[in-house]
Motif scaffolding. Structure first.
Motif, PDB file in Angstrom:
ATOM      1  N   UNK A  25       0.848  -1.189   0.000  1.00  0.00           N
ATOM      2  CA  UNK A  25       0.000   0.000   0.000  1.00  0.00           C
ATOM      3  C   UNK A  25       0.884   1.240   0.000  1.00  0.00           C
ATOM      4  N   UNK A  26       0.316   2.415  -0.277  1.00  0.00           N
ATOM      5  CA  UNK A  26       1.128   3.632  -0.202  1.00  0.00           C
ATOM      6  C   UNK A  26       1.681   3.879   1.208  1.00  0.00           C
ATOM      7  N   UNK A  27       1.047   3.297   2.218  1.00  0.00           N
ATOM      8  CA  UNK A  27       1.504   3.485   3.596  1.00  0.00           C
ATOM      9  C   UNK A  27       2.745   2.654   3.925  1.00  0.00           C
ATOM     10  N   UNK A  28       2.885   1.465   3.310  1.00  0.00           N
ATOM     11  CA  UNK A  28       4.023   0.606   3.686  1.00  0.00           C
ATOM     12  C   UNK A  28       5.070   0.457   2.585  1.00  0.00           C
ATOM     13  N   UNK A  29       4.839   1.062   1.428  1.00  0.00           N
ATOM     14  CA  UNK A  29       5.804   0.873   0.338  1.00  0.00           C
ATOM     15  C   UNK A  29       5.966   2.140  -0.485  1.00  0.00           C
ATOM     16  N   UNK A  42      11.225   0.616  -1.279  1.00  0.00           N
ATOM     17  CA  UNK A  42      11.499   0.705   0.157  1.00  0.00           C
ATOM     18  C   UNK A  42      10.234   0.240   0.863  1.00  0.00           C
ATOM     19  N   UNK A  43      10.365  -0.830   1.623  1.00  0.00           N
ATOM     20  CA  UNK A  43       9.227  -1.467   2.277  1.00  0.00           C
ATOM     21  C   UNK A  43       9.341  -1.313   3.783  1.00  0.00           C
ATOM     22  N   UNK A  44       8.255  -0.915   4.424  1.00  0.00           N
ATOM     23  CA  UNK A  44       8.221  -0.803   5.883  1.00  0.00           C
ATOM     24  C   UNK A  44       7.410  -1.961   6.428  1.00  0.00           C
ATOM     25  N   UNK A  45       8.084  -2.852   7.149  1.00  0.00           N
ATOM     26  CA  UNK A  45       7.410  -4.002   7.759  1.00  0.00           C
ATOM     27  C   UNK A  45       7.127  -3.694   9.212  1.00  0.00           C
ATOM     28  N   UNK A  46       5.885  -3.896   9.628  1.00  0.00           N
ATOM     29  CA  UNK A  46       5.537  -3.713  11.037  1.00  0.00           C
ATOM     30  C   UNK A  46       5.775  -5.014  11.775  1.00  0.00           C
ATOM     31  N   UNK A  47       6.485  -4.936  12.890  1.00  0.00           N
ATOM     32  CA  UNK A  47       6.747  -6.101  13.718  1.00  0.00           C
ATOM     33  C   UNK A  47       5.676  -6.144  14.799  1.00  0.00           C
TER      34      UNK A  47
END
Length: 195
Positions: A25-29, A42-47
């Motif tokens: 999604x635009x929020x995580x990538x 650039x990917x943001x992974x939530x732990x």
């Protein structure tokens, strides 16, 4: 005595190095153009365990359409590229709707997809000749004049519900006619039997 391996452990060993595909999604990538003119991610992974997020960077990604004809702007599979060392590129995630992303990122998607799914539009059919069970087509497209061969027109020419016609030749190339009824009368006569 040898330790018995459970089915769950065996499955974990087989797929332990596999990525889990996620919704992009635009929020995580964020997709950008790389220095080499390709697409980076650039990917943001939530732990979920500690609430922290971790960033992952892919210097190069490739994009495929899951439904290239019927839903070209939905369900885009984002993958790592194939390589000799790692083999087939693993899926990173799926973009559900291209329209959800900012315009600059949509342009990157479309550039990549247009290269991968090059499908010239036929604007005129000069001739269709049958020889030895094959049909030889000479056409004019928006990419210039082309000649291609079909092994069986009735199975390689497909009409869609929206009126578009897709033609797949023996080399795996595809061509489209967006509105067959708008072709000149001679061209339409050559395609009419198949649509």
């Amino acid at each position: 005595m040898a330790e018995e391996i459970t089915q769950e452990q065996e499955s974990e060993n087989l797929f332990g190095n596999e990525r889990k595909s996620i919704a992009l999604t635009p929020e995580n990538s964020k997709f950008t153009r790389s220095k080499g003119g390709l697409i980076s991610l650039e990917l943001t992974n939530n732990n979920d365990d500690n609430g922290e997020s971790e960033k992952e960077f892919f210097e190069r990604i490739v994009i495929f359409r899951c439904f290239p004809i019927t839903n070209p702007d939905e369900f885009l599979s984002v993958r790592e590229p194939d390589s000799k060392k790692m083999g087939r590129g693993k899926e990173i995630g799926m973009v559900r709707y291209m329209k959800d992303f900012p315009e600059d990122q949509r342009k990157l998607f479309l550039e990549e997809l247009d290269r991968r799914y090059f499908s010239p539009e036929i604007t005129k059919i000069n001739s269709v000749k049958e020889k030895f069970g094959y049909t030889y087509w000479e056409v004019v497209t928006n990419a210039g004049s082309m000649t291609f061969i079909l092994s069986n027109p009735f199975s390689n020419i497909r009409s869609l519900e929206d009126g578009r016609v897709f033609i797949h030749d023996i080399d795996g190339n595809s061509f489209q006619i967006k509105e067959p009824s708008k072709l000149d009368s001679n061209s339409f006569k050559k395609i009419e039997i198949y649509v």
